[in-house]
Scaffold this active site. Sequence first.
Site, PDB file in Angstrom:
ATOM      1  N   ARG A 179      -2.645  13.368   5.564  1.00 16.26           N
ATOM      2  CA  ARG A 179      -1.292  12.858   5.331  1.00 16.26           C
ATOM      3  C   ARG A 179      -0.694  12.401   6.650  1.00 16.26           C
ATOM      4  O   ARG A 179      -0.975  12.984   7.699  1.00 16.26           O
ATOM      5  CB  ARG A 179      -0.392  13.944   4.736  1.00 16.26           C
ATOM      6  CG  ARG A 179      -0.825  14.425   3.382  1.00 16.26           C
ATOM      7  CD  ARG A 179       0.012  15.584   2.907  1.00 16.26           C
ATOM      8  NE  ARG A 179      -0.194  16.733   3.788  1.00 16.26           N
ATOM      9  CZ  ARG A 179       0.113  17.984   3.490  1.00 16.26           C
ATOM     10  NH1 ARG A 179       0.655  18.257   2.332  1.00 16.26           N
ATOM     11  NH2 ARG A 179      -0.103  18.966   4.331  1.00 16.26           N
ATOM     12  N   ARG A 211       0.839  -1.189   0.000  1.00 18.52           N
ATOM     13  CA  ARG A 211       0.000   0.000   0.000  1.00 18.52           C
ATOM     14  C   ARG A 211       0.877   1.244   0.000  1.00 18.52           C
ATOM     15  O   ARG A 211       2.036   1.197   0.396  1.00 18.52           O
ATOM     16  CB  ARG A 211      -0.982   0.009   1.157  1.00 18.52           C
ATOM     17  CG  ARG A 211      -0.358   0.056   2.516  1.00 18.52           C
ATOM     18  CD  ARG A 211      -1.444   0.005   3.568  1.00 18.52           C
ATOM     19  NE  ARG A 211      -0.807   0.022   4.877  1.00 18.52           N
ATOM     20  CZ  ARG A 211      -1.450   0.049   5.999  1.00 18.52           C
ATOM     21  NH1 ARG A 211      -2.758   0.058   6.000  1.00 18.52           N
ATOM     22  NH2 ARG A 211      -0.816   0.077   7.142  1.00 18.52           N
ATOM     23  N   GLU A 249       5.938  26.073  -2.164  1.00 17.93           N
ATOM     24  CA  GLU A 249       4.790  25.515  -2.877  1.00 17.93           C
ATOM     25  C   GLU A 249       4.988  25.616  -4.388  1.00 17.93           C
ATOM     26  O   GLU A 249       5.758  26.457  -4.861  1.00 17.93           O
ATOM     27  CB  GLU A 249       3.523  26.299  -2.500  1.00 17.93           C
ATOM     28  CG  GLU A 249       3.165  26.257  -1.039  1.00 17.93           C
ATOM     29  CD  GLU A 249       2.674  24.890  -0.592  1.00 17.93           C
ATOM     30  OE1 GLU A 249       2.204  24.100  -1.440  1.00 17.93           O
ATOM     31  OE2 GLU A 249       2.749  24.623   0.616  1.00 17.93           O
TER      32      GLU A 249
END
Length: 157
Positions: free
Chosen positions: A78, A31, A44
């Site tokens: 997350r 996974r 970013e």
Amino acid sequence: MAFAESMRGVVINVIDGDTVILLEKTPERMRTHRIQLEGIDAPERGQNGYESAKEYLEKLVWGEMVTVRYTGNDRYGRILGEVWHGKMFVNEEMVKEGWAWIYEKSSASRRLISLETDARKAQKGIWSEPNPISPWEWRAAERRKKSDRKNTGEISY
């Protein structure tokens, strides 16, 4: 530090300078996990330094077996974790080389503060820019721009 769970896997993708995708293989299944490097914040997409920070993290861990020590998830789901490649603490390495800010809301590590101070003084990575803007300030400015565009008379009938 409180007790942390850990997992091992191969980094199969680097999203940006502070987020990776880990492939964990266990006897039962394989996974993937989205891992946010805890305590740091990197530029970013669209921000100065984004590509270089991402490339540096790729150089460190892409395709490599790493260990992630984690205690929970961020608001986006997350896994927040310390990423270790052998004896290298990847989160610290990103700050040390000037490719990430310490994220003070989640990290008050004296070691990280010291590493960021040293990187700033040495003008490494993002600190070589004349006026580096933190990712959280950049994100806030982008939200304001979106809001301003929405409120500037774009009326639909």
